[in-house]
Design an enzyme around this catalytic site. Structure first.
Site, PDB file in Angstrom:
ATOM      1  N   GLU A 186       0.814  -1.219   0.000  1.00  0.00           N
ATOM      2  CA  GLU A 186       0.000   0.000   0.000  1.00  0.00           C
ATOM      3  C   GLU A 186       0.855   1.281   0.000  1.00  0.00           C
ATOM      4  O   GLU A 186       0.680   2.159   0.860  1.00  0.00           O
ATOM      5  CB  GLU A 186      -0.969   0.001   1.186  1.00  0.00           C
ATOM      6  N   GLU A 309      -4.799  -8.894  -0.028  1.00  0.00           N
ATOM      7  CA  GLU A 309      -5.603  -8.669   1.176  1.00  0.00           C
ATOM      8  C   GLU A 309      -7.065  -8.549   0.791  1.00  0.00           C
ATOM      9  O   GLU A 309      -7.410  -7.819  -0.154  1.00  0.00           O
ATOM     10  CB  GLU A 309      -5.163  -7.397   1.909  1.00  0.00           C
TER      11      GLU A 309
END
Length: 487
Positions: A186, A309
């Site tokens: 991220e 995820e």
């Protein structure tokens, strides 16, 4: 994943005084499959995955001169063991993603040398998965203190990124295709208005540059890293159009895999104030549309994708979570995309960030029905079964503990292993073992030196093969080995 918030002062340190000093690295021999299989063949074999979240990726350590264990357990999780990973494999997961934060474990410029005890510990946990024949992913996870995609920091960050990945890649260069690297987690500008909506064009370009620098550093170490499969994220690992469209695959490398995170749909999966129901035709069509966009952008062009995820939080809505888990896994598989569930071992009902489905302390599945749904959707034949601690009669009790402020939160799950429903239950514990400040989804009464916990009206009945859960908040240190009567 954004970590579960903890109260404490950030203390960045560079010294690990003690750790796994006696650990002997177990280097695997080289294998040729890295040169012969494609990224899409690899991701097909990855099947279904599980994240060891909030363990090796902990930050904000609040002790002086923390040890390896202090880092690993800073957010309330126990030390990772092979028995944990064995249970994950046994349940039907063929991939384990091990988020790793290297920040505060490497030294100053120009070498940015990684602490050897920390590197050894990461390798030890990697080997837990490798020894199970699992695919294992390691990455640079919570590095937002330094890995900022902006022009002011780009030069320094690139140098750190190259040095850190060179050291990691060198340590693991002889591992076969079962070990996968992920350049970053991220990557984004924290606090920016576009943080979760794709970033700015400049920030996206810098993320591409970081991916390129990391991939080049890994490839230059040689050995199996010449062909190592490497996951590269979009800005913030987002699947929004701007982030996906601007991603550049480093060097058009055929062994690079796109890394995305999809907590979809957001208002069901992540937003504690959002909807708690999922499963309508409209819900399914919306998810299909998201996955189709990913398929059309990448898979249809021969570029592999891993959803590193995904998951849904616990809003006391297990049936809807089951429905989403099975549908998501099946829909992703049909588009050649493996899913990896984010698990932070936190599952208190009606709280934010409650993605936990596996209790790492008791080695039991808190939500075995969600695991079954994931495995079924992914198309594997293995069906997980709960393995609760001993109970009374047809009922069994399992618990998990998470640190909370100066105390703890303990989650209790009662399983009815019989073929008939149970109407009414009670759990009696010693008052000396618990200093309860609040309790959810149950009620308590004190009788002498005992505390008697009984259900609410809505969870009085435990269906055949079903479970009920409740939680309490306590002060002081949790007693995990306590005596009890369950009836």
């Amino acid at each position: 994943m954004r970590a579960l918030k903890k109260v404490g002062v950030i203390l960045l340190v560079l010294v690990l005084l003690t750790g796994m000093g006696g650990y002997k690295p177990n280097i695997l021999k080289a294998a040729s499959r890295l040169e012969t299989i494609t990224a899409l063949e690899l991701t097909k074999d990855m099947k279904l995955g599980w994240n060891l979240g909030n363990s090796l990726d902990c930050t904000n350590i609040t002790v002086n001169n923390p040890t390896v264990t202090d880092y690993e357990t800073a957010w309330g999780n126990p030390v990772t063991t092979k028995a944990m990973v064995d249970q994950v494999k046994k349940a039907g997961f063929n991939t384990i993603r091990i988020p790793v934060t290297w920040d505060t474990k490497f030294g100053p410029a120009p070498n940015y040398t990684i602490n050897s005890a920390w590197m050894d510990r990461v390798q030890e946990v990697v080997n837990y998965g490798i020894d199970n024949g699992m695919y294992v992913i390691i990455n640079l996870h919570h590095e937002t203190n330094w890995m900022i995609p902006n022009a002011a920091n780009q030069s320094t960050n690139t140098a750190i990124l190259q040095k850190v990945w060179t050291q990691i890649a060198t340590r693991f260069k002889n591992y076969d295709e079962h070990l996968i690297f992920e350049t970053m987690n991220e990557p984004r500008v924290v606090g920016d208005p576009t943080e979760w909506s794709g970033g700015t064009s400049q920030a996206r370009a810098i993320v591409n540059a970081y991916n390129l620098a990391a991939v080049n550093a890994i490839r230059m170490t040689g050995g199996n890293n010449t062909y190592r499969f490497i996951m590269v994220p979009t800005y913030a690992a987002s699947s929004v159009t701007a982030a996906v469209d601007d991603l550049v695959i480093p060097n058009n490398d055929k062994n690079c895999i796109v890394s995305l995170h999809m907590y979809s749909p957001y208002f069901f999966a992540m937003d504690i104030n959002g909807t708690s129901s999922w499963g309508s035709d409209s819900d399914k069509a919306s998810l299909d549309s998201e996955l189709n966009a990913v398929y059309n952008k990448f898979i249809s062009k021969g570029i592999a994708v891993v959803i590193g995820e995904c998951g849904s939080i616990n809003k006391s809505n297990e049936s809807s979570r089951i429905a989403l888990a099975e549908y998501f896994a099946k829909a992703a598989k049909s588009r050649k995309i493996p899913l990896i569930w984010w698990d932070n071992n936190y599952s208190v009902p009606n709280q934010s960030e409650t993605f936990g489905i596996f209790n790492r302390s008791t080695l039991t599945w808190v939500f075995p029905s969600i695991v079954t749904a994931l495995v079924k959707g992914a198309g594997d034949s293995v069906t997980p079964t709960p393995t609760p601690t001993p109970g009374t009669g047809t009922m069994a009790l399992s618990t998990e503990v998470n640190s909370w402020n100066s105390g703890y939160i303990m989650n209790f799950t009662i399983t009815n292993s019989s073929s008939t429903a149970i109407n009414g239950w009670s759990l009696t514990v010693n008052k000396a073992d618990f200093n309860i400040s609040s309790i959810w989804n149950a009620q308590q009464a004190v009788s002498g030196d005992k505390i008697i916990i009984t259900p609410m009206s809505y969870n009085n009945t435990i269906s055949a093969g079903g479970t009920v859960s409740f939680s309490l908040q306590g002060s002081g240190t949790a007693v995990t080995n306590f005596s009890y009567t369950l009836k």
